[in-house]
Design a protein around this motif. Structure first.
Motif, short mmCIF file in Angstrom:
data_model
loop_
_atom_site.label_atom_id
_atom_site.label_comp_id
_atom_site.label_asym_id
_atom_site.label_seq_id
_atom_site.Cartn_x
_atom_site.Cartn_y
_atom_site.Cartn_z
N LEU A 22 -40.65 -15.24 -1.47
CA LEU A 22 -39.27 -14.85 -0.48
C LEU A 22 -39.10 -15.30 1.12
O LEU A 22 -38.01 -15.82 1.31
CB LEU A 22 -39.28 -12.76 -0.74
CG LEU A 22 -38.37 -11.86 0.51
CD1 LEU A 22 -37.13 -12.25 -0.23
CD2 LEU A 22 -38.51 -11.00 1.05
N VAL A 33 -37.40 -4.59 2.71
CA VAL A 33 -37.91 -5.32 1.82
C VAL A 33 -39.12 -4.35 1.89
O VAL A 33 -40.06 -3.61 2.95
CB VAL A 33 -38.86 -6.46 2.59
CG1 VAL A 33 -39.46 -6.96 1.58
CG2 VAL A 33 -37.82 -6.89 3.02
N THR A 64 -30.46 -12.79 -1.67
CA THR A 64 -30.53 -13.80 -2.24
C THR A 64 -30.06 -15.52 -1.64
O THR A 64 -29.75 -16.29 -1.69
CB THR A 64 -30.44 -13.93 -3.69
OG1 THR A 64 -31.04 -12.64 -4.13
CG2 THR A 64 -30.18 -14.55 -4.41
N VAL A 96 -34.47 -5.58 -1.33
CA VAL A 96 -36.02 -6.30 -2.08
C VAL A 96 -36.50 -5.15 -2.01
O VAL A 96 -37.65 -4.45 -1.68
CB VAL A 96 -36.29 -7.32 -0.65
CG1 VAL A 96 -37.51 -7.88 -1.73
CG2 VAL A 96 -35.54 -8.50 -0.52
N TYR A 146 -40.77 -5.87 -4.78
CA TYR A 146 -41.71 -6.19 -5.16
C TYR A 146 -42.78 -5.93 -5.55
O TYR A 146 -43.60 -4.44 -4.68
CB TYR A 146 -42.05 -7.37 -3.92
CG TYR A 146 -42.57 -7.91 -3.06
CD1 TYR A 146 -43.99 -7.77 -2.87
CD2 TYR A 146 -41.98 -7.21 -1.99
CE1 TYR A 146 -45.21 -7.64 -1.69
CE2 TYR A 146 -42.92 -7.03 0.05
CZ TYR A 146 -44.32 -7.80 -0.81
OH TYR A 146 -44.78 -7.00 0.64
N ALA A 194 -34.97 -8.55 -5.77
CA ALA A 194 -33.58 -8.73 -4.10
C ALA A 194 -31.85 -8.86 -4.95
O ALA A 194 -31.95 -9.16 -5.56
CB ALA A 194 -33.42 -10.03 -3.73
#
Length: 376
Positions: A99, A190, A233, A208, A210, A228
């Motif tokens: 990222l 994020v 993006t 985002v 992860y 995302a």
């Protein structure tokens, strides 16, 4: 049956989780490090590896294409996103690295994070040339939402990075409130969900998300996911764009990969959905409460988290003069109990001493917890 046993809901989940896996060699209370895969997941990974030997690696990968796409869809659903918003990577750290490398934010861009950020994450943010701004937190390391609102209104960072559940403390951050504030002020959020995906709800509106396969989802090691939203993006500039017939984010999905592990993750996510994520979360939260009730005060060890924190992760501060690393080793070698010794290097801005981390999954019992208390 004890009173604590009665506090654990959905005993059928414990029974089915236990029956679906190889018998453990001891008492596994270390999900926050690495969970135990089911027989079905192990067989799926081995089956794909055999296909690679029989058909060739890339041919075998093509035969798994529909399954992997289904996996992107269901993983996206857990994060509140679409299949096009999901790519497979090798780990949570690989996801953050991919990222940041593609985002190409100007050096010196400000990123807000909690003081108790996982040290490798903080290092990666610094290595990307970003300036980190500490968020105001309470005594449990939880974000002060009102203070965050003032920061976002007055001097907003380029994005907020939030580790949903820390590696060193089983406290849930108020991610839904943080996401709402970030959305209101146009600041991306994020979310590091390495310790939360499959553990607590992550469909909270982050831009985002992860995570990794090997913890609460109980998939194989060497696999991770990056999710995302299109707005983020669109800001990414990967070294090589995705082929025209694939979603743009697919540019960040590594082609040379442990495809068998990805297949295993998809199977593990399917098992999670079949168990019922709400039921899974309820049982894990109850296991966390039971852990804290049983372990607090055992041989002088003290629980760090609030009793009702809705996670299955409990951390213990040792009595004076007791070495956490030596205790973890003794528990393993003498009692067959698997735990983690979390040292201050994990979160050096927040941790003042090592802790012993205990993280049972669905198959754990009160007997397991009482055995740990006695062994301490």
């Amino acid at each position: 049956m004890t009173a604590l046993d009665l506090l654990l809901p959905h005993e059928d989940l414990g029974d089915s989780w236990r029956a679906a896996r190889p018998r453990p060699a001891g008492r596994h209370l270390d999900t926050a490090a690495c969970s135990r895969q089911s027989n079905r997941v192990l067989e799926a990974v081995a089956h794909h590896a055999r296909h690679e030997a029989e058909l060739g690696g890339y041919v075998a990968e093509a035969t798994a294409g529909d399954l992997l796409q289904q996996g992107r869809s269901v993983i996206g659903g857990l994060a509140g996103m679409a299949a096009a918003d999901v790519v497979f990577v090798e780990s949570a750290q690989a996801a953050l690295a991919a990222l940041l490398a593609a985002w190409r934010l100007p050096a010196g861009s400000r990123v807000a994070r909690v003081p108790g950020e996982y040290a490798p994450n903080a290092a990666m943010l610094r290595d990307a040339g970003l300036q980190t701004v500490p968020l105001t937190v309470d005594g449990d390391g939880r974000v002060d939402v009102e203070a965050l609102g003032r920061l976002l209104a007055g001097d907003p960072p380029r994005f907020v990075h939030l580790t949903h559940v820390a590696s060193h403390r089983g406290v849930v951050q108020p991610a839904a409130e943080v996401a709402a504030l970030c959305r209101e002020h146009g600041v991306p959020l994020v979310l590091d969900a390495a310790q939360s995906l499959g553990h607590v709800d992550v469909d909270l509106g982050a831009d985002v998300v992860y995570s990794t396969s090997r913890k609460w989802l109980a998939g194989p090691r060497g696999v991770g996911v990056l999710c995302a939203r299109p707005a983020v993006t669109a800001e990414l500039r990967p070294a090589l764009p995705a082929p025209a017939d694939l979603p743009p984010l697919r540019a960040l999905e590594s082609g040379e990969a442990h495809v068998a592990g990805r297949v295993g993750l998809v199977l593990a996510v399917g098992e999670h959905l079949a168990a019922g994520p709400d039921r899974v979360r309820a049982r894990l939260a109850a296991l966390g409460r039971a852990s804290r009730e049983v372990l607090d005060g055992a041989a002088g060890w003290r629980v760090v988290e609030p009793l009702d924190e809705p996670t299955a992760t409990t951390t213990l501060r040792p009595p004076d003069g007791v070495d956490v690393v030596a205790t973890r080793a003794r528990l393993l070698t003498e009692h067959g109990i698997v735990t983690t010794a979390a040292l201050t290097e994990r979160a050096p801005e927040e941790m003042t001493s090592p802790v012993l981390r205990v993280s049972p999954h669905l198959d754990a019992t009160v007997d397991d917890l009482e055995a740990l208390a006695a062994a301490l």
